[in-house]
Design a protein around this motif. Structure first.
Motif, PDB file in Angstrom:
ATOM      1  N   ILE A 196       5.272   5.599  47.949  1.00 38.70           N
ATOM      2  CA  ILE A 196       4.984   4.494  48.863  1.00 38.70           C
ATOM      3  C   ILE A 196       6.177   4.096  49.729  1.00 38.70           C
ATOM      4  O   ILE A 196       6.054   3.235  50.598  1.00 38.70           O
ATOM      5  N   MET A 197       7.338   4.686  49.509  1.00 38.42           N
ATOM      6  CA  MET A 197       8.482   4.419  50.381  1.00 38.42           C
ATOM      7  C   MET A 197       8.328   5.238  51.661  1.00 38.42           C
ATOM      8  O   MET A 197       7.871   6.381  51.623  1.00 38.42           O
TER       9      MET A 197
ATOM     10  N   TRP B  46       0.525  -3.823  49.478  1.00 36.94           N
ATOM     11  CA  TRP B  46      -0.820  -3.273  49.668  1.00 36.94           C
ATOM     12  C   TRP B  46      -0.807  -1.748  49.713  1.00 36.94           C
ATOM     13  O   TRP B  46      -1.759  -1.100  49.266  1.00 36.94           O
ATOM     14  N   HIS B  47       0.279  -1.175  50.239  1.00 33.17           N
ATOM     15  CA  HIS B  47       0.420   0.282  50.233  1.00 33.17           C
ATOM     16  C   HIS B  47       0.388   0.792  48.790  1.00 33.17           C
ATOM     17  O   HIS B  47      -0.251   1.809  48.480  1.00 33.17           O
ATOM     18  N   ASP B  48       1.065   0.083  47.914  1.00 35.31           N
ATOM     19  CA  ASP B  48       1.087   0.470  46.507  1.00 35.31           C
ATOM     20  C   ASP B  48      -0.294   0.315  45.874  1.00 35.31           C
ATOM     21  O   ASP B  48      -0.739   1.182  45.097  1.00 35.31           O
ATOM     22  N   GLN B  49      -1.000  -0.771  46.221  1.00 37.82           N
ATOM     23  CA  GLN B  49      -2.277  -1.065  45.571  1.00 37.82           C
ATOM     24  C   GLN B  49      -3.365  -0.046  45.904  1.00 37.82           C
ATOM     25  O   GLN B  49      -4.201   0.273  45.052  1.00 37.82           O
TER      26      GLN B  49
ATOM     27  N   PHE C  45      -6.351  -4.439  53.827  1.00 39.47           N
ATOM     28  CA  PHE C  45      -5.154  -5.262  53.631  1.00 39.47           C
ATOM     29  C   PHE C  45      -3.927  -4.537  54.196  1.00 39.47           C
ATOM     30  O   PHE C  45      -3.125  -5.110  54.935  1.00 39.47           O
ATOM     31  N   ALA C  46      -3.777  -3.268  53.801  1.00 47.78           N
ATOM     32  CA  ALA C  46      -2.603  -2.507  54.227  1.00 47.78           C
ATOM     33  C   ALA C  46      -2.636  -2.236  55.726  1.00 47.78           C
ATOM     34  O   ALA C  46      -1.600  -2.278  56.407  1.00 47.78           O
ATOM     35  N   PHE C  47      -3.831  -1.950  56.265  1.00 48.46           N
ATOM     36  CA  PHE C  47      -3.953  -1.726  57.707  1.00 48.46           C
ATOM     37  C   PHE C  47      -3.467  -2.942  58.492  1.00 48.46           C
ATOM     38  O   PHE C  47      -2.706  -2.821  59.464  1.00 48.46           O
ATOM     39  N   ILE C  48      -3.892  -4.133  58.091  1.00 52.66           N
ATOM     40  CA  ILE C  48      -3.497  -5.354  58.793  1.00 52.66           C
ATOM     41  C   ILE C  48      -1.994  -5.563  58.718  1.00 52.66           C
ATOM     42  O   ILE C  48      -1.322  -5.835  59.730  1.00 52.66           O
ATOM     43  N   GLU C  49      -1.422  -5.430  57.538  1.00 50.52           N
ATOM     44  CA  GLU C  49      -0.011  -5.764  57.367  1.00 50.52           C
ATOM     45  C   GLU C  49       0.928  -4.704  57.936  1.00 50.52           C
ATOM     46  O   GLU C  49       2.034  -5.027  58.362  1.00 50.52           O
TER      47      GLU C  49
END
Length: 375
Positions: free
Chosen positions: A310-311, A272-275, A231-235
């Motif tokens: 995550i920032m 997604w980075h947070d998840q 998810f994070a890779f895509i976004e």
């Protein structure tokens, strides 16, 4: 209100890229890319202008339309099995075991998947409608909906544009946003470490391929963990793509479109980075090559891997003569579209796609990267 994916034949398409693709795409000889009226995208690309849009602006919007169509396709598959199925995002009936594995990462995962999917529908719908309103051809990828669906309970049995069952996920985005003295735009040869090294070395499912994947428990959890990092890779890719291509846009209204859609990709990425920081550490019991480490423990840990950070860490920007700055990276405009194609192809999203598909994607990227900002 959105139509089900299966009813999109007369609408627009989606986005995709995969292995063996670039080699095939390099030989642009087949002319297989279709626009919404069935004409060749190559012929459109040679026009001096498309309605009130410059050739370059139309090419950038066509590439982004194709990208959003492909993104919608993959998110629809995730939503059918692990999201919320309703009138906004119809299709599928959910898979309880997969959904529970996603909720082990965060209880709100189904809601986030649903909303991300809904957003991607609106992106390609809008861009295609805008192209048509300006006398330019929207993009339709329906002829490439040939990849198989998951056989797991909850998935629709329809043709897909993208493959989520053999992914090689690059998790270097995780460290790229934490290492504070490197920037891929200024340090193109630096290899950012992988957060989950094994995900970048094999081919792993991010959705259950059949109900056989629903057990044992750590196996379906490994599939859900793979999805979370994907998810994070895509976004994060969309987060970089929009500002990169915006620098080549000439028309102020087209610039407004890119600057308005792009930040929503960043909002998705931040979620997604947070998840992913909540993904349970484990080794897949059916494939010991897939290991999800505890990112807060040695040999990981520290500011580069700490899951609560995550920032985006400030990093060098434009030139090291300037102070470090917290930014999206990369945003270098040179080769931005082709870079996206290469990344998604390496990801495995397009395993099984046709030579004609890769040729079309290649040509759309070439034309988008050839756009030049005019006065």
């Amino acid at each position: 209100m959105k139509q089900p994916l299966i009813d999109l034949k007369n609408s627009v398409g989606r986005r995709s890229f995969m292995k063996n693709g670039l080699a095939v795409a390099g030989a642009v000889t087949m002319g297989a890319g279709l626009l919404a009226d069935g004409s060749s995208v190559f012929a459109q690309g040679r026009e001096e202008s498309s309605g009130s849009l410059s050739k370059g602006d139309a090419a950038i919007l066509r590439f982004l339309s194709a990208a959003e169509i492909l993104e919608t396709d993959l998110w629809q598959q995730y939503n059918e099995l692990g999201g919320i199925q309703d009138q906004e995002v119809p299709g599928g009936s959910g898979n309880e075991t997969y959904t529970e594995a996603l909720e082990a990462i965060d209880d709100d995962m189904p809601d986030y998947i649903h909303d991300n999917t809904d957003d991607e529908f609106t992106h390609f719908d809008f861009i295609n409608a805008y192209l048509a309103a300006k006398g330019a051809q929207p993009v339709n990828l329906d002829e490439f909906r040939t990849l198989p669906s998951s056989k797991a309970t909850g998935a629709q049995q329809i043709g897909r544009l993208t493959n989520l069952m053999q992914l090689t996920v690059d998790t270097s985005w995780y460290t790229r946003y934490r290492i504070d003295d490197k920037n891929p735009d200024l340090d193109p040869n630096f290899k950012f470490p992988q957060a989950v090294p094994s995900l970048s070395k094999g081919q792993f499912p991010a959705i259950p391929r059949s109900d056989d994947d629903l057990t044992p428990g750590d196996h379906i959890q490994a599939i859900a963990n793979t999805a979370a990092f994907h998810f994070a890779f895509i976004e994060q890719g969309g987060t970089s793509l929009y500002p990169s291509l915006a620098q080549r846009v000439s028309n102020v209204e087209v610039l407004r479109i890119l600057l308005s859609i792009g930040p929503t990709e960043t909002a998705h990425f931040q979620i997604w980075h947070d998840q992913v920081g909540n993904a349970p550490p484990l080794t897949d019991p059916t494939n010991s090559d897939l290991v999800f480490p505890n990112l807060n423990e040695a040999p990981f840990g520290g500011e580069v891997f700490e899951t609560s950070l995550i920032m985006p860490e400030p990093c060098p920007f434009l030139s090291r003569k300037f102070p470090r700055c917290s930014i999206v990276r990369p945003t270098n405009t040179r080769g931005a579209a082709m870079g996206a194609v290469k990344a998604l192809t390496a990801d495995g999203l397009f395993i099984g796609q046709s030579p004609q598909f890769f040729e079309l994607l290649h040509q759309l990227a070439v034309e988008a990267d050839a756009a030049r900002r005019g006065m």
